[in-house]
Design an enzyme around this catalytic site. Structure first.
Site, short mmCIF file in Angstrom:
data_model
loop_
_atom_site.label_atom_id
_atom_site.label_comp_id
_atom_site.label_asym_id
_atom_site.label_seq_id
_atom_site.Cartn_x
_atom_site.Cartn_y
_atom_site.Cartn_z
N CYS A 83 -22.98 5.05 59.93
CA CYS A 83 -22.51 6.43 59.76
C CYS A 83 -21.61 6.91 60.89
O CYS A 83 -20.98 7.95 60.77
CB CYS A 83 -23.70 7.36 59.63
SG CYS A 83 -25.05 6.67 58.69
N CYS A 206 -31.26 17.19 52.58
CA CYS A 206 -30.57 15.90 52.65
C CYS A 206 -29.08 16.10 52.36
O CYS A 206 -28.71 16.91 51.52
CB CYS A 206 -31.14 14.93 51.62
SG CYS A 206 -32.93 14.76 51.71
N HIS A 332 -21.06 13.09 52.95
CA HIS A 332 -21.21 12.04 53.97
C HIS A 332 -20.76 10.68 53.44
O HIS A 332 -21.59 9.83 53.13
CB HIS A 332 -22.68 12.02 54.43
CG HIS A 332 -22.99 11.04 55.50
ND1 HIS A 332 -22.06 10.55 56.39
CD2 HIS A 332 -24.17 10.44 55.85
CE1 HIS A 332 -22.65 9.70 57.22
NE2 HIS A 332 -23.92 9.61 56.91
#
Lengths: 384, 137
Positions: A83, A206, A332
Protein backbone atom coordinates in the site's frame (compact mmCIF):
# COMPACT_ATOMS: atom_id res chain seq x y z
CA UNK A 1 16.87 21.89 2.30
CA UNK A 2 15.35 22.78 -1.06
CA UNK A 3 17.26 20.64 -3.54
CA UNK A 4 14.74 18.18 -4.94
CA UNK A 5 11.20 19.13 -5.92
CA UNK A 6 7.90 17.77 -7.13
CA UNK A 7 7.20 19.53 -10.42
CA UNK A 8 4.26 17.61 -11.80
CA UNK A 9 1.41 15.57 -10.35
CA UNK A 10 -1.45 13.59 -11.84
CA UNK A 11 -4.15 11.20 -10.75
CA UNK A 12 -7.00 9.36 -12.43
CA UNK A 13 -10.41 9.28 -10.89
CA UNK A 14 -10.52 6.36 -8.44
CA UNK A 15 -13.30 4.08 -9.63
CA UNK A 16 -14.78 0.65 -9.18
CA UNK A 17 -14.06 -1.40 -12.29
CA UNK A 18 -11.97 0.79 -14.62
CA UNK A 19 -12.97 -0.04 -18.19
CA UNK A 20 -9.54 -0.28 -19.70
CA UNK A 21 -6.18 -1.99 -19.28
CA UNK A 22 -3.49 -1.10 -16.75
CA UNK A 23 -1.47 0.65 -19.46
CA UNK A 24 -4.38 2.95 -20.30
CA UNK A 25 -5.05 3.57 -16.62
CA UNK A 26 -1.39 4.51 -16.14
CA UNK A 27 -1.49 6.77 -19.20
CA UNK A 28 -4.34 8.84 -17.76
CA UNK A 29 -2.30 9.76 -14.67
CA UNK A 30 0.93 10.15 -16.66
CA UNK A 31 -0.67 12.56 -19.13
CA UNK A 32 -2.02 14.76 -16.34
CA UNK A 33 1.37 14.92 -14.59
CA UNK A 34 3.31 15.63 -17.80
CA UNK A 35 0.92 18.42 -18.78
CA UNK A 36 1.10 19.77 -15.24
CA UNK A 37 4.90 19.96 -15.41
CA UNK A 38 5.08 20.94 -19.07
CA UNK A 39 7.56 18.18 -19.84
CA UNK A 40 8.11 15.88 -22.82
CA UNK A 41 8.88 12.17 -22.55
CA UNK A 42 12.50 12.52 -23.65
CA UNK A 43 13.16 14.79 -20.66
CA UNK A 44 12.33 12.01 -18.17
CA UNK A 45 15.63 10.43 -17.08
CA UNK A 46 14.16 7.31 -15.49
CA UNK A 47 10.81 5.93 -14.36
CA UNK A 48 9.83 4.02 -11.25
CA UNK A 49 6.68 1.91 -11.50
CA UNK A 50 4.83 1.01 -8.29
CA UNK A 51 2.04 -1.49 -7.63
CA UNK A 52 1.21 -4.60 -5.62
CA UNK A 53 1.99 -7.44 -8.03
CA UNK A 54 -0.64 -9.85 -6.71
CA UNK A 55 -3.29 -7.89 -8.60
CA UNK A 56 -1.39 -7.66 -11.88
CA UNK A 57 -1.82 -10.23 -14.59
CA UNK A 58 1.00 -8.57 -16.52
CA UNK A 59 4.30 -9.84 -15.20
CA UNK A 60 6.95 -7.15 -14.70
CA UNK A 61 4.65 -4.25 -15.63
CA UNK A 62 7.41 -1.60 -15.54
CA UNK A 63 8.68 -2.57 -18.99
CA UNK A 64 5.20 -2.68 -20.50
CA UNK A 65 4.28 0.71 -19.08
CA UNK A 66 7.58 2.35 -20.07
CA UNK A 67 6.87 1.37 -23.66
CA UNK A 68 3.25 2.52 -23.58
CA UNK A 69 4.16 5.86 -22.00
CA UNK A 70 6.88 6.43 -24.58
CA UNK A 71 9.71 6.34 -22.06
CA UNK A 72 12.06 3.95 -23.93
CA UNK A 73 15.08 3.80 -23.99
CA UNK A 74 15.34 5.36 -20.51
CA UNK A 75 15.68 2.97 -17.57
CA UNK A 76 12.64 1.83 -15.62
CA UNK A 77 12.16 -0.46 -12.65
CA UNK A 78 9.58 -1.62 -10.16
CA UNK A 79 9.20 -0.79 -6.47
CA UNK A 80 6.82 -2.59 -4.15
CA UNK A 81 5.87 -2.07 -0.51
CA UNK A 82 2.19 -2.95 -1.03
CA UNK A 83 0.00 0.00 0.00
CA UNK A 84 2.97 2.38 0.30
CA UNK A 85 4.66 1.44 -2.97
CA UNK A 86 4.52 4.88 -4.53
CA UNK A 87 5.84 6.62 -1.40
CA UNK A 88 8.74 4.18 -1.49
CA UNK A 89 9.08 5.03 -5.18
CA UNK A 90 9.20 8.74 -4.37
CA UNK A 91 11.95 8.20 -1.80
CA UNK A 92 14.04 6.31 -4.35
CA UNK A 93 13.39 9.04 -6.95
CA UNK A 94 14.53 11.62 -4.39
CA UNK A 95 17.79 9.72 -3.88
CA UNK A 96 18.36 9.36 -7.63
CA UNK A 97 17.90 13.07 -8.23
CA UNK A 98 19.78 14.19 -5.12
CA UNK A 99 22.74 12.02 -6.09
CA UNK A 100 22.89 13.61 -9.51
CA UNK A 101 22.22 10.33 -11.33
CA UNK A 102 19.20 11.85 -13.09
CA UNK A 103 17.73 15.35 -13.33
CA UNK A 104 14.13 14.22 -13.66
CA UNK A 105 12.54 10.97 -12.44
CA UNK A 106 8.93 9.89 -12.83
CA UNK A 107 7.07 7.80 -10.23
CA UNK A 108 3.95 6.07 -11.46
CA UNK A 109 1.74 4.09 -9.07
CA UNK A 110 -1.22 2.11 -10.26
CA UNK A 111 -3.59 -0.67 -9.31
CA UNK A 112 -6.40 -2.27 -11.15
CA UNK A 113 -7.85 -4.25 -8.27
CA UNK A 114 -10.65 -5.42 -10.55
CA UNK A 115 -8.06 -7.11 -12.80
CA UNK A 116 -8.65 -10.30 -10.80
CA UNK A 117 -11.95 -11.89 -9.82
CA UNK A 118 -13.33 -11.35 -6.35
CA UNK A 119 -12.70 -15.05 -5.64
CA UNK A 120 -9.03 -14.60 -6.53
CA UNK A 121 -8.99 -11.47 -4.44
CA UNK A 122 -10.43 -13.36 -1.45
CA UNK A 123 -7.73 -15.99 -1.87
CA UNK A 124 -4.94 -13.40 -1.96
CA UNK A 125 -6.33 -11.67 1.11
CA UNK A 126 -5.52 -14.75 3.11
CA UNK A 127 -1.88 -14.49 2.14
CA UNK A 128 -1.41 -10.85 3.12
CA UNK A 129 0.15 -11.75 6.45
CA UNK A 130 2.99 -14.11 7.39
CA UNK A 131 2.02 -17.25 5.50
CA UNK A 132 3.78 -19.66 7.84
CA UNK A 133 2.68 -18.49 11.26
CA UNK A 134 -0.44 -16.32 10.93
CA UNK A 135 -2.25 -16.90 7.63
CA UNK A 136 -3.08 -20.55 8.56
CA UNK A 137 -5.44 -19.13 11.22
CA UNK A 138 -7.51 -17.30 8.60
CA UNK A 139 -6.29 -13.72 8.94
CA UNK A 140 -7.39 -10.67 6.99
CA UNK A 141 -6.38 -6.99 6.96
CA UNK A 142 -9.57 -5.73 8.64
CA UNK A 143 -9.12 -8.22 11.49
CA UNK A 144 -5.54 -7.12 12.16
CA UNK A 145 -6.53 -3.46 12.30
CA UNK A 146 -9.51 -4.50 14.43
CA UNK A 147 -7.07 -6.00 16.94
CA UNK A 148 -5.28 -2.64 17.03
CA UNK A 149 -8.61 -0.87 17.53
CA UNK A 150 -9.57 -3.09 20.44
CA UNK A 151 -6.17 -2.64 22.06
CA UNK A 152 -6.50 1.15 21.64
CA UNK A 153 -10.01 1.13 23.14
CA UNK A 154 -8.81 -0.86 26.14
CA UNK A 155 -5.70 1.16 26.87
CA UNK A 156 -6.94 4.67 26.12
CA UNK A 157 -10.71 4.60 26.38
CA UNK A 158 -11.18 5.36 22.68
CA UNK A 159 -14.71 4.50 21.54
CA UNK A 160 -16.32 3.13 18.40
CA UNK A 161 -17.98 6.55 18.09
CA UNK A 162 -14.55 8.21 17.86
CA UNK A 163 -13.67 6.00 14.91
CA UNK A 164 -17.09 6.78 13.46
CA UNK A 165 -16.33 10.50 13.60
CA UNK A 166 -13.24 9.88 11.48
CA UNK A 167 -15.41 8.14 8.88
CA UNK A 168 -17.91 10.99 8.88
CA UNK A 169 -15.04 13.45 8.24
CA UNK A 170 -13.69 11.34 5.37
CA UNK A 171 -17.12 11.23 3.76
CA UNK A 172 -17.51 15.00 4.17
CA UNK A 173 -14.48 15.53 1.95
CA UNK A 174 -15.06 12.55 -0.35
CA UNK A 175 -18.29 14.31 -1.28
CA UNK A 176 -16.35 17.30 -2.66
CA UNK A 177 -13.57 15.31 -4.36
CA UNK A 178 -14.59 14.54 -7.93
CA UNK A 179 -11.88 11.87 -8.13
CA UNK A 180 -13.17 9.95 -5.09
CA UNK A 181 -14.77 6.53 -5.54
CA UNK A 182 -17.24 7.22 -2.72
CA UNK A 183 -18.77 10.68 -2.99
CA UNK A 184 -21.69 10.22 -0.62
CA UNK A 185 -21.96 11.62 2.86
CA UNK A 186 -22.07 9.19 5.80
CA UNK A 187 -23.74 9.77 9.15
CA UNK A 188 -22.39 8.61 12.49
CA UNK A 189 -25.46 6.44 12.90
CA UNK A 190 -24.76 4.73 9.57
CA UNK A 191 -21.19 3.95 10.65
CA UNK A 192 -22.23 2.57 14.01
CA UNK A 193 -25.07 0.39 12.76
CA UNK A 194 -23.34 -1.09 9.69
CA UNK A 195 -22.51 -4.80 9.39
CA UNK A 196 -19.55 -5.99 11.41
CA UNK A 197 -16.61 -7.08 9.23
CA UNK A 198 -14.16 -8.03 11.98
CA UNK A 199 -15.17 -6.85 15.44
CA UNK A 200 -15.06 -4.03 16.42
CA UNK A 201 -14.64 -2.73 12.84
CA UNK A 202 -17.73 -2.38 10.69
CA UNK A 203 -18.28 -1.80 7.00
CA UNK A 204 -17.76 1.98 7.05
CA UNK A 205 -14.60 1.65 9.15
CA UNK A 206 -12.95 0.05 6.12
CA UNK A 207 -11.61 1.84 3.03
CA UNK A 208 -13.05 1.40 -0.42
CA UNK A 209 -11.25 -0.78 -2.98
CA UNK A 210 -10.75 1.03 -6.27
CA UNK A 211 -8.91 1.10 -9.55
CA UNK A 212 -6.66 4.06 -10.15
CA UNK A 213 -3.27 5.50 -10.97
CA UNK A 214 -1.14 8.39 -9.76
CA UNK A 215 1.93 10.03 -11.21
CA UNK A 216 4.63 12.22 -9.65
CA UNK A 217 7.49 13.98 -11.40
CA UNK A 218 10.58 14.76 -9.35
CA UNK A 219 13.27 17.18 -10.49
CA UNK A 220 16.56 18.69 -9.40
CA UNK A 221 16.67 22.30 -8.21
CA UNK A 222 18.11 23.48 -11.53
CA UNK A 223 15.30 21.97 -13.56
CA UNK A 224 12.54 22.56 -11.02
CA UNK A 225 12.83 26.31 -11.00
CA UNK A 226 12.35 26.65 -14.77
CA UNK A 227 9.22 24.53 -15.24
CA UNK A 228 5.55 25.45 -15.54
CA UNK A 229 4.51 25.21 -11.88
CA UNK A 230 6.14 26.52 -8.74
CA UNK A 231 8.22 23.71 -7.24
CA UNK A 232 7.08 21.91 -4.11
CA UNK A 233 10.20 20.83 -2.24
CA UNK A 234 10.81 17.44 -0.67
CA UNK A 235 11.99 18.49 2.79
CA UNK A 236 11.95 15.12 4.51
CA UNK A 237 11.58 11.48 3.44
CA UNK A 238 11.49 8.98 6.30
CA UNK A 239 11.07 5.24 5.85
CA UNK A 240 11.05 2.36 8.31
CA UNK A 241 9.86 -1.18 8.90
CA UNK A 242 8.38 -3.23 11.72
CA UNK A 243 7.84 -7.00 12.08
CA UNK A 244 5.04 -8.30 9.92
CA UNK A 245 4.05 -10.83 12.59
CA UNK A 246 1.96 -9.62 15.50
CA UNK A 247 4.25 -11.72 17.73
CA UNK A 248 7.09 -9.37 16.86
CA UNK A 249 5.24 -6.21 17.92
CA UNK A 250 5.87 -4.33 21.14
CA UNK A 251 2.25 -3.19 21.28
CA UNK A 252 -0.86 -2.94 19.16
CA UNK A 253 -1.87 0.60 20.13
CA UNK A 254 0.19 2.31 17.43
CA UNK A 255 2.48 1.54 14.50
CA UNK A 256 6.19 1.56 15.32
CA UNK A 257 7.19 1.90 11.66
CA UNK A 258 5.18 5.12 11.40
CA UNK A 259 6.74 6.61 14.54
CA UNK A 260 10.24 5.79 13.29
CA UNK A 261 9.61 7.15 9.77
CA UNK A 262 8.07 10.31 11.25
CA UNK A 263 11.07 10.96 13.49
CA UNK A 264 13.39 10.60 10.49
CA UNK A 265 11.29 12.90 8.33
CA UNK A 266 10.91 15.60 11.01
CA UNK A 267 14.65 15.53 11.67
CA UNK A 268 15.52 15.70 7.97
CA UNK A 269 13.12 18.59 7.42
CA UNK A 270 14.14 20.34 10.64
CA UNK A 271 10.54 20.77 11.77
CA UNK A 272 8.24 19.56 14.53
CA UNK A 273 4.71 18.11 14.25
CA UNK A 274 3.32 21.53 15.23
CA UNK A 275 4.79 23.00 12.03
CA UNK A 276 2.64 20.83 9.76
CA UNK A 277 -0.21 22.79 8.16
CA UNK A 278 -1.97 19.98 6.29
CA UNK A 279 -1.58 16.19 6.29
CA UNK A 280 -2.57 13.09 4.41
CA UNK A 281 -2.53 9.94 6.53
CA UNK A 282 -3.04 6.29 5.65
CA UNK A 283 -6.62 5.73 6.79
CA UNK A 284 -7.10 2.26 5.33
CA UNK A 285 -9.30 1.78 8.41
CA UNK A 286 -10.63 4.42 10.78
CA UNK A 287 -8.38 3.16 13.59
CA UNK A 288 -5.38 3.69 11.30
CA UNK A 289 -6.10 7.43 11.15
CA UNK A 290 -6.53 7.56 14.94
CA UNK A 291 -3.15 5.86 15.43
CA UNK A 292 -1.59 8.16 12.81
CA UNK A 293 -2.59 11.28 14.82
CA UNK A 294 -0.59 9.85 17.71
CA UNK A 295 2.29 8.22 15.81
CA UNK A 296 2.92 11.50 13.96
CA UNK A 297 2.83 13.56 17.16
CA UNK A 298 -0.30 15.57 16.27
CA UNK A 299 -1.62 14.25 19.59
CA UNK A 300 -0.03 12.45 22.53
CA UNK A 301 -0.55 8.66 22.67
CA UNK A 302 -4.18 8.03 23.60
CA UNK A 303 -5.27 11.62 22.94
CA UNK A 304 -6.04 11.33 19.24
CA UNK A 305 -9.74 11.09 20.03
CA UNK A 306 -9.73 14.66 21.35
CA UNK A 307 -8.59 15.92 17.93
CA UNK A 308 -11.47 14.35 16.05
CA UNK A 309 -14.06 15.11 18.74
CA UNK A 310 -13.11 18.81 18.49
CA UNK A 311 -13.00 18.62 14.67
CA UNK A 312 -9.38 19.80 14.77
CA UNK A 313 -8.58 17.56 11.78
CA UNK A 314 -11.26 19.16 9.63
CA UNK A 315 -10.26 21.73 7.01
CA UNK A 316 -10.71 24.65 9.40
CA UNK A 317 -9.08 22.90 12.35
CA UNK A 318 -5.63 23.03 13.93
CA UNK A 319 -4.24 20.23 11.72
CA UNK A 320 -6.40 19.34 8.71
CA UNK A 321 -6.07 15.63 7.85
CA UNK A 322 -7.30 13.85 4.71
CA UNK A 323 -9.38 16.70 3.40
CA UNK A 324 -9.56 14.84 0.06
CA UNK A 325 -11.64 12.00 1.57
CA UNK A 326 -8.69 9.78 2.45
CA UNK A 327 -8.50 6.12 1.60
CA UNK A 328 -11.87 5.69 3.31
CA UNK A 329 -13.80 7.75 0.74
CA UNK A 330 -11.38 8.59 -2.05
CA UNK A 331 -10.53 4.89 -2.34
CA UNK A 332 -7.41 2.76 -2.02
CA UNK A 333 -5.96 1.46 -5.29
CA UNK A 334 -2.94 0.04 -3.51
CA UNK A 335 0.01 1.02 -5.71
CA UNK A 336 -1.52 4.41 -6.57
CA UNK A 337 -2.41 5.48 -3.03
CA UNK A 338 0.84 7.08 -1.88
CA UNK A 339 1.15 9.06 -5.10
CA UNK A 340 -2.41 10.26 -4.73
CA UNK A 341 -1.75 11.40 -1.15
CA UNK A 342 1.39 13.22 -2.27
CA UNK A 343 -0.50 14.84 -5.14
CA UNK A 344 -3.13 16.11 -2.71
CA UNK A 345 -0.46 17.81 -0.59
CA UNK A 346 1.27 19.28 -3.66
CA UNK A 347 -2.04 20.80 -4.78
CA UNK A 348 -2.63 22.13 -1.27
CA UNK A 349 0.80 23.78 -1.12
CA UNK A 350 0.29 25.32 -4.56
CA UNK A 351 -3.16 26.60 -3.56
CA UNK A 352 -4.77 24.50 -6.30
CA UNK A 353 -6.96 22.22 -4.16
CA UNK A 354 -10.23 23.95 -5.05
CA UNK A 355 -13.08 23.31 -2.65
CA UNK A 356 -10.75 21.16 -0.52
CA UNK A 357 -8.17 23.95 -0.12
CA UNK A 358 -6.83 24.56 3.37
CA UNK A 359 -5.98 28.18 4.15
CA UNK A 360 -2.47 29.06 2.97
CA UNK A 361 -0.45 25.97 4.04
CA UNK A 362 3.35 26.12 3.90
CA UNK A 363 4.27 22.63 5.08
CA UNK A 364 2.45 19.39 4.33
CA UNK A 365 3.00 15.81 5.48
CA UNK A 366 2.17 12.44 3.95
CA UNK A 367 1.94 9.25 6.07
CA UNK A 368 1.65 6.13 3.93
CA UNK A 369 1.74 2.63 5.42
CA UNK A 370 2.30 -0.71 3.71
CA UNK A 371 0.72 -3.86 5.16
CA UNK A 372 -0.41 -3.81 8.78
CA UNK A 373 2.33 -1.40 9.80
CA UNK A 374 5.09 -3.33 8.07
CA UNK A 375 6.36 -0.47 5.90
CA UNK A 376 6.19 3.09 7.22
CA UNK A 377 6.76 6.12 5.00
CA UNK A 378 6.51 9.74 6.08
CA UNK A 379 7.22 12.49 3.56
CA UNK A 380 7.33 16.21 4.30
CA UNK A 381 6.84 18.79 1.56
CA UNK A 382 7.19 22.56 1.60
CA UNK A 383 6.71 25.50 -0.71
CA UNK A 384 8.93 28.52 -1.28
CA UNK B 1 7.63 -31.92 4.65
CA UNK B 2 5.04 -32.01 7.40
CA UNK B 3 4.40 -28.32 7.76
CA UNK B 4 1.61 -28.43 5.19
CA UNK B 5 -0.52 -30.02 7.95
CA UNK B 6 -0.48 -26.80 10.00
CA UNK B 7 -3.69 -24.86 10.42
CA UNK B 8 -6.93 -24.81 8.49
CA UNK B 9 -5.13 -23.87 5.27
CA UNK B 10 -1.35 -23.96 5.06
CA UNK B 11 0.63 -22.11 2.44
CA UNK B 12 4.04 -23.63 3.19
CA UNK B 13 5.22 -27.23 2.99
CA UNK B 14 8.99 -27.08 3.05
CA UNK B 15 10.63 -25.39 6.02
CA UNK B 16 13.39 -26.25 8.45
CA UNK B 17 10.88 -25.31 11.14
CA UNK B 18 8.84 -28.44 10.34
CA UNK B 19 9.74 -30.08 13.72
CA UNK B 20 7.12 -27.64 15.06
CA UNK B 21 4.53 -30.06 13.69
CA UNK B 22 6.24 -33.08 15.31
CA UNK B 23 5.98 -31.27 18.64
CA UNK B 24 2.32 -30.40 18.06
CA UNK B 25 1.68 -34.10 17.32
CA UNK B 26 2.99 -34.82 20.84
CA UNK B 27 0.74 -32.13 22.30
CA UNK B 28 3.55 -29.62 22.71
CA UNK B 29 3.65 -26.01 21.52
CA UNK B 30 7.30 -25.16 20.97
CA UNK B 31 9.55 -22.29 20.01
CA UNK B 32 13.28 -22.38 19.34
CA UNK B 33 16.21 -21.23 21.44
CA UNK B 34 19.61 -20.35 20.03
CA UNK B 35 22.19 -22.63 21.62
CA UNK B 36 24.94 -20.09 21.11
CA UNK B 37 23.43 -16.82 22.41
CA UNK B 38 20.33 -18.07 24.22
CA UNK B 39 17.77 -15.97 22.31
CA UNK B 40 14.29 -17.49 22.33
CA UNK B 41 12.12 -17.27 19.25
CA UNK B 42 8.40 -17.57 18.70
CA UNK B 43 7.50 -18.02 15.91
CA UNK B 44 10.19 -20.68 15.92
CA UNK B 45 13.04 -20.46 13.43
CA UNK B 46 16.15 -22.45 12.65
CA UNK B 47 18.35 -19.36 12.29
CA UNK B 48 19.35 -16.79 14.91
CA UNK B 49 19.56 -13.28 13.46
CA UNK B 50 21.29 -11.99 16.58
CA UNK B 51 24.43 -14.14 16.46
CA UNK B 52 23.99 -15.72 13.00
CA UNK B 53 24.01 -19.23 14.48
CA UNK B 54 21.84 -21.97 13.05
CA UNK B 55 22.35 -24.06 16.14
CA UNK B 56 18.92 -24.07 17.81
CA UNK B 57 16.99 -26.33 20.17
CA UNK B 58 13.23 -26.72 20.38
CA UNK B 59 11.79 -25.53 23.66
CA UNK B 60 8.27 -26.03 24.98
CA UNK B 61 6.04 -23.06 25.78
CA UNK B 62 4.53 -23.66 29.18
CA UNK B 63 2.21 -21.88 31.54
CA UNK B 64 -0.32 -19.22 30.76
CA UNK B 65 -0.47 -15.85 29.12
CA UNK B 66 -2.67 -12.77 28.94
CA UNK B 67 -4.85 -11.72 26.04
CA UNK B 68 -3.29 -8.68 24.29
CA UNK B 69 -6.09 -8.20 21.77
CA UNK B 70 -8.51 -10.06 19.55
CA UNK B 71 -11.01 -9.74 16.73
CA UNK B 72 -13.90 -11.92 15.64
CA UNK B 73 -14.15 -12.30 11.88
CA UNK B 74 -17.54 -12.27 10.15
CA UNK B 75 -15.96 -12.55 6.68
CA UNK B 76 -13.08 -14.87 5.85
CA UNK B 77 -10.55 -15.46 3.12
CA UNK B 78 -10.93 -18.45 0.79
CA UNK B 79 -10.78 -21.77 2.59
CA UNK B 80 -11.77 -20.48 6.03
CA UNK B 81 -15.46 -19.71 5.39
CA UNK B 82 -16.64 -22.89 7.11
CA UNK B 83 -15.13 -21.78 10.42
CA UNK B 84 -16.96 -18.45 10.62
CA UNK B 85 -17.30 -16.72 12.96
CA UNK B 86 -13.89 -17.26 14.52
CA UNK B 87 -11.66 -15.13 16.70
CA UNK B 88 -7.98 -14.39 16.11
CA UNK B 89 -5.91 -13.31 19.06
CA UNK B 90 -2.49 -12.35 20.37
CA UNK B 91 -1.47 -13.71 23.77
CA UNK B 92 1.54 -12.62 25.80
CA UNK B 93 3.30 -15.22 27.93
CA UNK B 94 6.17 -14.74 30.37
CA UNK B 95 9.27 -12.95 29.12
CA UNK B 96 7.21 -11.03 26.56
CA UNK B 97 6.78 -14.07 24.33
CA UNK B 98 3.79 -13.28 22.14
CA UNK B 99 1.84 -16.03 20.41
CA UNK B 100 -0.69 -15.54 17.65
CA UNK B 101 -3.59 -17.95 17.16
CA UNK B 102 -7.33 -18.40 17.57
CA UNK B 103 -9.44 -18.32 20.70
CA UNK B 104 -11.33 -21.54 21.37
CA UNK B 105 -15.00 -21.40 20.44
CA UNK B 106 -15.64 -22.57 24.02
CA UNK B 107 -14.95 -18.98 25.08
CA UNK B 108 -18.18 -17.04 24.68
CA UNK B 109 -17.98 -13.57 23.08
CA UNK B 110 -19.22 -11.92 26.28
CA UNK B 111 -16.40 -13.57 28.24
CA UNK B 112 -13.62 -12.33 25.92
CA UNK B 113 -11.64 -9.61 27.62
CA UNK B 114 -8.21 -8.10 27.08
CA UNK B 115 -5.98 -9.18 29.95
CA UNK B 116 -7.84 -12.46 30.58
CA UNK B 117 -5.63 -15.43 31.39
CA UNK B 118 -5.33 -18.04 28.69
CA UNK B 119 -3.31 -21.10 27.91
CA UNK B 120 -2.95 -23.16 24.76
CA UNK B 121 -3.94 -26.62 23.68
CA UNK B 122 -3.21 -28.64 20.57
CA UNK B 123 -6.23 -29.23 18.34
CA UNK B 124 -6.57 -31.96 15.71
CA UNK B 125 -8.50 -30.89 12.63
CA UNK B 126 -10.18 -33.05 9.95
CA UNK B 127 -8.00 -34.54 7.18
CA UNK B 128 -5.02 -35.13 9.47
CA UNK B 129 -4.43 -31.42 9.99
CA UNK B 130 -3.24 -29.94 13.27
CA UNK B 131 -3.14 -26.58 15.04
CA UNK B 132 -3.34 -25.01 18.50
CA UNK B 133 -5.83 -22.67 20.11
CA UNK B 134 -6.15 -20.61 23.25
CA UNK B 135 -8.44 -21.74 26.09
CA UNK B 136 -9.25 -20.27 29.50
CA UNK B 137 -6.37 -20.86 31.92
Amino acid sequence: MKEVALVGVGQTAFVRGYEGSIRELAFDAYKEAMLDAGLKADEIGASIICSAPEYDKQRTPAGTLAEYLGLNPKPTFYIETVCSSSSSGLRVAYAMVKSGLHDIVLVLGFQKMSEISSADSQERMGRGSDIMWEAPFGTMMPAYYAMHARAHFQRYGTKEEDLGLIRVKAATYGAINKKAVYQKGVTLDQVLTADVIASPLKRFDCCANADGASCLIVASKDRATSLRKKPVWILGAGAATAPSTMSGRESLTGLACAREAAQQAYKMAGITPQDVDVAEVHDCFTIAEMMAYEDLGFAKPGEGKALIRAKETYKEGKIPVNVDGGLLSKGHPIGATGGSQIRTIVLQLRGEAGEMQVKDPEIGLIHNIGGVGVYGNVTILGRD
Amino acid sequence: MGFEKFGVVSFTSQTKAAPFIDHLEKGVLAGTRCKDCGTFFFPPRPDCFKCLSSNVVWSEIVGKGKLVSYSTLIYAPTGFEGDLPYTIALVEYDKKIKIFGRLSKEIKPEDMKIGMELTHKVVRLPNDRITYEFVKA
